[in-house]
Design an enzyme around this catalytic site. Sequence first.
Site, short mmCIF file in Angstrom:
data_model
loop_
_atom_site.label_atom_id
_atom_site.label_comp_id
_atom_site.label_asym_id
_atom_site.label_seq_id
_atom_site.Cartn_x
_atom_site.Cartn_y
_atom_site.Cartn_z
N HIS A 17 -8.45 3.70 4.83
CA HIS A 17 -8.95 4.18 6.13
C HIS A 17 -9.34 5.67 6.03
CE1 HIS A 17 -5.92 1.08 7.81
NE2 HIS A 17 -7.12 0.61 8.12
N LYS A 41 -0.78 -8.88 19.32
CA LYS A 41 -0.53 -8.77 17.88
C LYS A 41 0.77 -8.00 17.65
CE LYS A 41 -3.17 -7.41 13.78
NZ LYS A 41 -4.44 -6.81 13.35
N ARG A 90 -14.67 -3.69 2.44
CA ARG A 90 -13.98 -3.70 1.15
C ARG A 90 -14.61 -4.68 0.17
NH1 ARG A 90 -8.24 -4.56 3.94
NH2 ARG A 90 -9.66 -5.92 5.05
N SER A 127 -3.38 -2.58 5.28
CA SER A 127 -2.11 -2.21 5.91
C SER A 127 -1.08 -3.33 5.74
CB SER A 127 -2.31 -1.94 7.41
OG SER A 127 -3.22 -0.90 7.60
O1 PNS Z 1 -8.04 -2.83 11.72
P1 PNS Z 1 -8.56 -4.14 12.28
O2 PNS Z 1 -7.46 -4.89 12.98
O3 PNS Z 1 -9.26 -4.95 11.25
O4 PNS Z 1 -9.65 -3.73 13.39
C1 PNS Z 1 -10.37 -4.72 14.10
C2 PNS Z 1 -10.90 -4.15 15.41
C3 PNS Z 1 -9.74 -3.61 16.24
C4 PNS Z 1 -11.86 -3.02 15.13
C5 PNS Z 1 -11.63 -5.29 16.18
O5 PNS Z 1 -10.80 -6.39 16.26
C6 PNS Z 1 -12.06 -4.90 17.59
O6 PNS Z 1 -13.00 -4.15 17.76
N1 PNS Z 1 -11.32 -5.39 18.61
C7 PNS Z 1 -11.52 -5.01 19.98
C8 PNS Z 1 -11.93 -6.17 20.86
C9 PNS Z 1 -13.40 -6.44 20.77
O7 PNS Z 1 -14.25 -5.61 21.06
N2 PNS Z 1 -13.72 -7.68 20.34
C10 PNS Z 1 -15.07 -8.19 20.23
C11 PNS Z 1 -15.69 -7.90 18.91
S1 PNS Z 1 -17.30 -8.55 18.86
#
Ligand code: PNS
Length: 159
Positions: A17, A41, A90, A127
């Site tokens: 990150h 979560k 990644r 993570s």
């Molecule tokens: O670190 P992560 O958990 O892989 O991050 C994923 C994250 C939080 C960036 C993604 O799940 C997200 O943007 N969630 C917010 C809800 C949202 O906007 N969902 C629709 C996506 S099209």
Amino acid sequence: MKKVVCPGSFDPITFGHLDIIKRASSLFDEVVVAVLVNKTKMSLFSVEERMEMIREVTSQYPNVSVASWSGLLVDYCEAHDIHTIVKGLRAVTDFDYELQMSQMNLQLKGVETLFMSTAPAHSFLSSSLVKEIATYDGDISAYVPAQLVARVKSALNAK
Ligand code: PNS
């Protein structure tokens, strides 16, 4: 003035990150690292703890700030006048879902996503793996900043 958001769970923030945040901070005027408040979560650290850790390890970048949001990322972007999301990719395994989300975010509110390829040294890092290694007393010092190593271990021990 180009302001971007680096969104994620950051539970905890890793060198992967940090590499993306650092590179984004050299390309854009302002980088907001935004932590998702996700009540469904299970996380090791609270959102406040994660924000505090991110602040600690990004303090050398004056144009990086830390925030949190709940709900849709595009709504957060709209409310804060952000038009671009920056994410690390990644491997191809990330690609399908990330592409789908980026297209949905573009469709929903016209928010663009820029993907940065993760530095090869971090391409296997997550993570979840850091937590798994620390759970079994493995050495995580190559994966998270030094000041977070003990914190991750004691959070896991307290569980
Ligand atoms: O670190 P992560 O958990 O892989 O991050 C994923 C994250 C939080 C960036 C993604 O799940 C997200 O943007 N969630 C917010 C809800 C949202 O906007 N969902 C629709 C996506 S099209």
